[in-house]
Design an enzyme around this catalytic site. Structure first.
Site, PDB file in Angstrom:
ATOM      1  N   GLY A 138      -5.261  59.694  11.531  1.00 43.16           N
ATOM      2  CA  GLY A 138      -5.526  58.417  12.319  1.00 43.16           C
ATOM      3  C   GLY A 138      -5.973  57.326  11.405  1.00 43.16           C
ATOM      4  CE1 TYR A 189      -3.446  71.350  16.403  1.00 43.62           C
ATOM      5  CE2 TYR A 189      -1.880  72.789  15.323  1.00 43.62           C
ATOM      6  CZ  TYR A 189      -2.409  71.380  15.423  1.00 43.62           C
ATOM      7  OH  TYR A 189      -2.152  70.327  14.788  1.00 43.62           O
TER       8      TYR A 189
END
Length: 264
Positions: free
Chosen positions: A20, A154
């Site tokens: 990010g 996940y």
């Protein structure tokens, strides 16, 4: 190449470090205004200072929000200006045997990894469609296709992201809005780096040797034969954010280092 991002405003969730942060940095380098996000104001302030040091004149701000809390996400959406580029990057992961994962863990992973993108897209996509321009990008993982036996909870969320992204793209027909997913491979983020350094110290071995052995053991199909750098994922995200990428929509694009042993 001019990616024509100088007039655009982007929001990148989970962007105080890792992929990010790398995406935010590249968007800023291209002249976009970027709003970053982390769970605390301290993390955001630290990331902002770093970005401004590395990119003089960068137009970067930040809004804290914990995506495990729907109320904080609602407050975030109210605080955001009109957004041209939404990067659904925030996510959590862990190694844990299937039989040790409680119902509450499944719910938490789904809440953060999947519902974050659902809520942000629900809040921001309608305005993009009204303006007839926008970009929504989901950061998924090859673990959503090759589900790891020790991270099933996940992997499930990363598979779900692919479905949400493709479904949302159907809403953009005959517009200048696109929705795509990036399928990332094994990336050397801060979390991975910390784990590798611990292994290196415990075994008294060179970090690079440990990294190489981990790739061979955990990702033997990798064509890159090394960890991917966050910047290498960010290159693709930045292109997909650009007006130049208008013909790419509803796609799941791989930046996995060739780990997935498939053509498509």
């Amino acid at each position: 190449m001019d990616l024509q991002l100088k007039s655009k405003t982007a929001f990148v969730s989970g962007s105080t470090q890792g992929i990010g942060f790398a995406i935010a940095k590249q968007l800023l380098t291209e002249g976009a205004k970027v709003i970053i996000n982390g769970r605390t104001r301290e993390k955001i302030d630290l990331a902002q200072r770093k970005l401004k040091e590395e990119i003089p004149g960068a137009d970067v701000s930040g809004i804290p929000a914990n995506f495990a809390d729907p109320e904080e996400v609602d407050q975030l959406l109210k605080a955001l200006p009109d957004i041209d580029i939404l990067v659904n990057n925030v996510g959590i992961f862990e190694l844990r045997p299937f039989f040790d994962v409680e119902d509450s863990d499944w719910a938490k992973f789904f809440e953060v990894n999947v519902m974050s993108g659902v809520r942000l897209s629900r809040g921001l996509l309608p305005k993009m469609l009204k303006r007839n321009w926008g970009r929504v990008i989901f950061i998924s993982s090859e673990s959503g296709i090759n589900i790891p036996e020790n991270m099933i909870h996940y992997g499930m969320t990363k598979t779900a992201m692919l479905s949400v992204s493709r479904g949302l793209s159907q809403l953009t027909k005959n517009t200048g809005v696109t929705v795509n997913t990036i399928i990332g491979g094994p990336t050397y983020s801060e979390g991975v780096g910390g784990a590798v350094e611990q292994i290196s110290a415990a075994q008294g071995r060179n970090v690079e040797d440990v990294k190489a052995d981990l790739i061979k053991a955990l990702n033997p199909t990798s064509l890159l034969q090394r960890f991917i750098q966050p910047e290498e994922i960010a290159h693709l995200a930045t292109y997909l954010s650009s007006p130049l990428s208008v013909a790419t929509n509803g796609a799941a694009l791989r930046a996995d280092g060739g780990v997935l042993n498939t053509i498509l």
